[in-house]
Motif scaffolding. Structure first.
Motif, PDB file in Angstrom:
ATOM      1  N   GLU A   1      59.907 -86.438  30.561  1.00 13.28           N
ATOM      2  CA  GLU A   1      60.781 -86.800  31.636  1.00 13.28           C
ATOM      3  C   GLU A   1      61.397 -85.367  32.013  1.00 13.28           C
ATOM      4  O   GLU A   1      61.810 -84.813  31.570  1.00 13.28           O
ATOM      5  N   ARG A   2      61.792 -85.647  33.283  1.00 17.74           N
ATOM      6  CA  ARG A   2      62.245 -84.276  33.919  1.00 17.74           C
ATOM      7  C   ARG A   2      63.583 -84.677  34.567  1.00 17.74           C
ATOM      8  O   ARG A   2      63.416 -85.612  35.576  1.00 17.74           O
ATOM      9  N   HIS A   3      64.492 -83.603  34.613  1.00 18.74           N
ATOM     10  CA  HIS A   3      65.901 -83.732  35.379  1.00 18.74           C
ATOM     11  C   HIS A   3      65.979 -82.813  36.493  1.00 18.74           C
ATOM     12  O   HIS A   3      65.615 -81.683  36.052  1.00 18.74           O
ATOM     13  N   ALA A   4      66.343 -83.136  37.688  1.00 16.00           N
ATOM     14  CA  ALA A   4      66.823 -82.109  38.551  1.00 16.00           C
ATOM     15  C   ALA A   4      67.763 -82.420  39.621  1.00 16.00           C
ATOM     16  O   ALA A   4      68.087 -83.440  39.425  1.00 16.00           O
ATOM     17  N   LEU A   5      68.317 -81.323  40.181  1.00 22.01           N
ATOM     18  CA  LEU A   5      69.327 -81.571  41.053  1.00 22.01           C
ATOM     19  C   LEU A   5      68.810 -81.790  42.611  1.00 22.01           C
ATOM     20  O   LEU A   5      67.759 -81.166  42.882  1.00 22.01           O
ATOM     21  N   VAL A   6      69.523 -82.395  43.404  1.00 22.85           N
ATOM     22  CA  VAL A   6      69.057 -82.748  44.703  1.00 22.85           C
ATOM     23  C   VAL A   6      69.120 -81.392  45.370  1.00 22.85           C
ATOM     24  O   VAL A   6      69.974 -80.676  45.018  1.00 22.85           O
TER      25      VAL A   6
END
Lengths: 134, 241
Positions: B30-35
């Motif tokens: 799973e990868r989290h990223a900012l807009v």
């Protein structure tokens, strides 16, 4: 696995580390929410286990090094701290747990946490009263 | 004897490669990223064969809630082919190194519509049997605290505090014991007669500079009370005979 759950309902079981959903033919688990309070409960539970282990180690140390008639104060401090941590963790979980709908109950692990707290406290108090015999 | 050995080795060699011809593909979970930020999705594989020249990587994307996936990247015949019609046109770049079994892609300027599952499939002929691996992308306005950061911080802080308390306790005990030892040495020196006493007292002047101000004040106060020492130039020395 109902035994290790902190809350149970008909299809969702939550424990301290995972939320699991049983749907037809499968068991889907995801890591428990990233909210601050569940991480605080995790930390307090882990710390209480650590402090219980430390109190056991210090009890064995003090058993051989204490003078006759001495009291196990050092051990008692750690054991009482462990019981306080369990109490704080259980209180935080009770207050912050969001699922208060109909059909959602607390699981066995939650009840065990509340049982562990007075047992730990009593054990710590007994260490204070205890005196070393020859 | 030798023929049996040869036959046995042939049979064994015949059995083993059947199992080892599966290719194993690794991506994240799973990868989290900012807009608005960029993210690199990594894909790598393990294969029992050497990396061939016909190695292929292909990425496909399935939006959240959709049932079909579309292909967004393909690497074959030594050349990468990026998406030029779909949702990632002009936002996709190949940053991998196929010779080192790396098939990573770079997504630029993320948006909320990019939430979904990215699947990487790699083939290393003749090693083609394998299961594709997926990574979920979650785009946030503000990246949430990772699971376990606060847990680790609380545990570390409490244990650190415990160690600090123990160290301070033993330090105070050591300093008090040293002060008691010095004062008892000078007291015994005064009881002794004449030169032996003064020689004992002049044995070691206590260096005040190493103590904190409160400890210095306490030490000089008790020293003056006992009238066994004086403070000269920052050193506690016994009074001249």
């Amino acid at each position: 696995m109902k035994s290790k759950a902190w809350t149970v309902s008909s299809s969702i079981t939550t424990d301290l580390w995972y939320n699991c959903l049983t749907s037809g033919g499968g068991y889907h688990c995801k890591v428990a929410s990233n909210e601050d309070w569940i991480q605080a409960v995790q930390a307090l539970m882990v710390l209480s286990v650590l402090f219980c282990l430390l109190s056991l180690v210090f009890f064995l140390c003090q058993l051989f090094t204490l003078v006759k008639g001495g009291r196990f104060f050092f051990t008692a401090i750690f054991q009482i701290l462990a019981s306080l941590f369990v109490m704080c963790g259980a209180i935080i979980y009770t207050v912050m747990s969001p699922d208060r709908a109909v059909g959602v109950e607390f699981g066995y692990a939650y009840i065990l946490a509340w049982v562990a707290f007075p047992l730990c406290l009593v054990s710590g108090l007994i260490y204070i009263i205890l005196r070393k015999r020859e | 004897m030798l023929t049996i050995l040869a036959l046995a080795s042939i049979v064994l060699l015949g059995i083993v490669p059947q199992q080892s011809e599966a290719i194993v593909i690794y991506t994240g979970w799973e990868r989290h990223a900012l807009v608005g930020s960029d993210i690199r999705l990594s894909c790598s594989f393990f294969s029992w064969r050497w990396t061939s020249e016909d190695v292929t990587f292909s990425w496909s994307y399935r939006p959240d809630g959709a049932r079909d996936s579309i292909s967004i990247f393909h690497y074959t015949g030594g050349a990468p082919y990026v998406d030029n019609k779909g949702p990632f046109r002009d936002r996709l770049e190949f940053v991998g190194n196929p010779a080192r079994r790396d098939g990573s892609i770079l997504l630029k300027n993320l948006d909320y519509g990019d939430n979904g599952t990215f699947t990487c499939d790699a083939k290393n002929p003749p090693d083609i049997v394998g299961r594709a691996s997926s990574v979920r992308l979650l785009v946030f306005e503000k990246v949430p605290i990772q699971a376990g950061v606060i847990t680790g911080a609380i545990i570390g802080a409490v244990l650190g505090l415990l160690v600090l308390i123990v160290v301070i306790y033993y330090l105070m005990r050591f300093l008090v014991a040293r002060r008691v030892f010095n004062l008892s040495v000078s007291k015994h020196g005064r009881k002794g007669k004449g030169k032996e006493g003064s020689q004992q007292r002049q044995a070691s002047p206590l260096d005040v500079g190493s103590l904190t101000t409160t400890q210095r004040q306490q030490l000089t106060a008790t020293a003056h009370k006992h009238r066994t020492t004086q403070v000269i130039d920052g050193h506690l020395t016994p009074p001249p005979p």
